[in-house]
Design a protein around this motif. Structure first.
Motif, PDB file in Angstrom:
ATOM      1  N   LEU A  25       0.929  -1.402  -0.116  1.00  0.00           N
ATOM      2  CA  LEU A  25       0.039   0.029   0.053  1.00  0.00           C
ATOM      3  C   LEU A  25       0.812   1.141   0.031  1.00  0.00           C
ATOM      4  N   PHE A  26       0.201   2.412  -0.144  1.00  0.00           N
ATOM      5  CA  PHE A  26       1.021   3.554  -0.081  1.00  0.00           C
ATOM      6  C   PHE A  26       1.283   4.128   1.352  1.00  0.00           C
ATOM      7  N   GLU A  27       2.418   4.730   1.491  1.00  0.00           N
ATOM      8  CA  GLU A  27       2.948   5.171   2.575  1.00  0.00           C
ATOM      9  C   GLU A  27       1.939   5.963   3.492  1.00  0.00           C
ATOM     10  N   HIS A  28       1.080   6.591   2.934  1.00  0.00           N
ATOM     11  CA  HIS A  28       0.142   7.371   3.716  1.00  0.00           C
ATOM     12  C   HIS A  28      -1.003   6.509   4.522  1.00  0.00           C
ATOM     13  N   VAL A  29      -1.292   5.323   3.786  1.00  0.00           N
ATOM     14  CA  VAL A  29      -2.181   4.439   4.450  1.00  0.00           C
ATOM     15  C   VAL A  29      -1.563   3.977   5.889  1.00  0.00           C
ATOM     16  N   TYR A  30      -0.326   3.529   5.692  1.00  0.00           N
ATOM     17  CA  TYR A  30       0.529   3.023   7.002  1.00  0.00           C
ATOM     18  C   TYR A  30       0.462   4.060   7.942  1.00  0.00           C
ATOM     19  N   GLU A  31       0.945   5.451   7.549  1.00  0.00           N
ATOM     20  CA  GLU A  31       1.073   6.419   8.431  1.00  0.00           C
ATOM     21  C   GLU A  31      -0.471   6.618   9.306  1.00  0.00           C
ATOM     22  N   GLU A  32      -1.314   6.671   8.518  1.00  0.00           N
ATOM     23  CA  GLU A  32      -2.813   6.915   9.008  1.00  0.00           C
ATOM     24  C   GLU A  32      -3.068   5.865  10.247  1.00  0.00           C
ATOM     25  N   CYS A  33      -2.863   4.747   9.699  1.00  0.00           N
ATOM     26  CA  CYS A  33      -3.290   3.550  10.497  1.00  0.00           C
ATOM     27  C   CYS A  33      -2.251   3.595  11.819  1.00  0.00           C
ATOM     28  N   LEU A  34      -1.029   3.847  11.680  1.00  0.00           N
ATOM     29  CA  LEU A  34      -0.089   3.830  12.908  1.00  0.00           C
ATOM     30  C   LEU A  34      -0.678   5.127  13.777  1.00  0.00           C
ATOM     31  N   PHE A  35      -0.766   6.135  13.283  1.00  0.00           N
ATOM     32  CA  PHE A  35      -1.298   7.078  14.016  1.00  0.00           C
ATOM     33  C   PHE A  35      -2.695   6.958  14.698  1.00  0.00           C
ATOM     34  N   TYR A  36      -3.701   6.195  14.028  1.00  0.00           N
ATOM     35  CA  TYR A  36      -4.852   5.796  14.588  1.00  0.00           C
ATOM     36  C   TYR A  36      -4.448   4.753  15.966  1.00  0.00           C
ATOM     37  N   ASP A  67       7.189  12.354   9.970  1.00  0.00           N
ATOM     38  CA  ASP A  67       5.877  11.840   9.678  1.00  0.00           C
ATOM     39  C   ASP A  67       5.154  11.777  11.051  1.00  0.00           C
ATOM     40  N   ILE A  68       5.901  11.052  11.992  1.00  0.00           N
ATOM     41  CA  ILE A  68       4.965  11.037  13.269  1.00  0.00           C
ATOM     42  C   ILE A  68       6.163  11.448  14.548  1.00  0.00           C
ATOM     43  N   ILE A  69       5.939  11.910  15.445  1.00  0.00           N
ATOM     44  CA  ILE A  69       6.728  12.303  16.675  1.00  0.00           C
ATOM     45  C   ILE A  69       5.883  11.737  17.864  1.00  0.00           C
ATOM     46  N   ILE A  70       6.595  11.166  18.684  1.00  0.00           N
ATOM     47  CA  ILE A  70       5.867  10.666  20.055  1.00  0.00           C
ATOM     48  C   ILE A  70       6.439  11.416  21.424  1.00  0.00           C
ATOM     49  N   ALA A  80       7.357   3.154   2.232  1.00  0.00           N
ATOM     50  CA  ALA A  80       6.690   1.775   1.908  1.00  0.00           C
ATOM     51  C   ALA A  80       7.509   1.855   0.457  1.00  0.00           C
ATOM     52  N   VAL A  81       8.639   1.256   0.402  1.00  0.00           N
ATOM     53  CA  VAL A  81       9.571   1.206  -0.653  1.00  0.00           C
ATOM     54  C   VAL A  81      10.353  -0.046  -0.615  1.00  0.00           C
ATOM     55  N   GLU A  82      10.966  -0.632  -1.752  1.00  0.00           N
ATOM     56  CA  GLU A  82      11.422  -1.805  -2.063  1.00  0.00           C
ATOM     57  C   GLU A  82      12.769  -2.088  -1.077  1.00  0.00           C
ATOM     58  N   TYR A  83      13.446  -0.901  -0.991  1.00  0.00           N
ATOM     59  CA  TYR A  83      14.719  -0.982  -0.337  1.00  0.00           C
ATOM     60  C   TYR A  83      14.916   0.352   0.478  1.00  0.00           C
ATOM     61  N   ILE A  84      15.572   0.404   1.497  1.00  0.00           N
ATOM     62  CA  ILE A  84      15.748   1.500   2.520  1.00  0.00           C
ATOM     63  C   ILE A  84      17.244   1.940   2.091  1.00  0.00           C
ATOM     64  N   ASN A  85      17.486   3.151   1.447  1.00  0.00           N
ATOM     65  CA  ASN A  85      18.593   3.543   1.056  1.00  0.00           C
ATOM     66  C   ASN A  85      19.336   4.502   2.234  1.00  0.00           C
ATOM     67  N   LEU A 107      10.444   2.867   9.578  1.00  0.00           N
ATOM     68  CA  LEU A 107       9.575   1.711   9.446  1.00  0.00           C
ATOM     69  C   LEU A 107       9.199   1.468   8.162  1.00  0.00           C
ATOM     70  N   ASN A 108       9.744   0.278   7.475  1.00  0.00           N
ATOM     71  CA  ASN A 108       9.389   0.143   6.111  1.00  0.00           C
ATOM     72  C   ASN A 108       8.527  -0.908   6.110  1.00  0.00           C
ATOM     73  N   PHE A 109       7.127  -0.504   5.622  1.00  0.00           N
ATOM     74  CA  PHE A 109       6.148  -1.321   5.794  1.00  0.00           C
ATOM     75  C   PHE A 109       5.967  -2.305   4.329  1.00  0.00           C
TER      76      PHE A 109
END
Length: 125
Positions: A25-36, A67-70, A80-85, A107-109
């Motif tokens: 999925l797109f990064e923003h989907v995971y971001e919304e779910c994680l924030f939730y 993206d998110i700060i706690i 949400a990428v194939e490889y972390i660079n 976090l690479n989903f």
């Protein structure tokens, strides 16, 4: 709560999301779910928080966005990428230095196994 305790909460929430949604999925989907998920806790959780940079006498408003700060302690950079660079790690380390936070999590989903997509970056102030 310490940065390590916060990171455990984040890992568990990320794992729950990854198990339910999988990768692709797109990064923003995971971001919304994680924030939730994190918003269900008593923690101070902010997403898409803008920060300024001060360079000598120049203040640049909204110079970078986290993206998110706690609890103003732990920075989360989601991908949400194939490889972390190396640039992804450098980006997070720069955010840590600019905010004086000690710990960040990349976090690479897109990873097939969630734990393989998690990288902790430490800022040795």
């Amino acid at each position: 709560m310490t940065e390590n305790e916060l990171s455990k909460i984040v890992f568990d929430a990320g794992l729950k999301i990854h198990r339910k949604l999988g990768s692709g999925l797109f990064e923003h989907v995971y971001e919304e779910c994680l924030f939730y998920e994190l918003s269900k806790t008593d923690l101070l959780v902010e997403k898409q928080k803008l920060f300024p940079i001060i360079y000598e006498d120049l203040k640049i408003e909204n110079a970078f966005r986290i993206d998110i700060i706690i609890e103003n302690k732990l920075i989360l950079e989601l991908k949400a990428v194939e490889y972390i660079n190396p640039i992804h790690k450098a980006q997070l380390l720069t955010y840590l230095k600019m905010t004086n936070c000690k710990l960040g999590m990349l976090l690479n989903f897109q990873s097939d196994v969630f734990k393989n997509g998690v990288t902790r970056i430490v800022n040795y102030l």
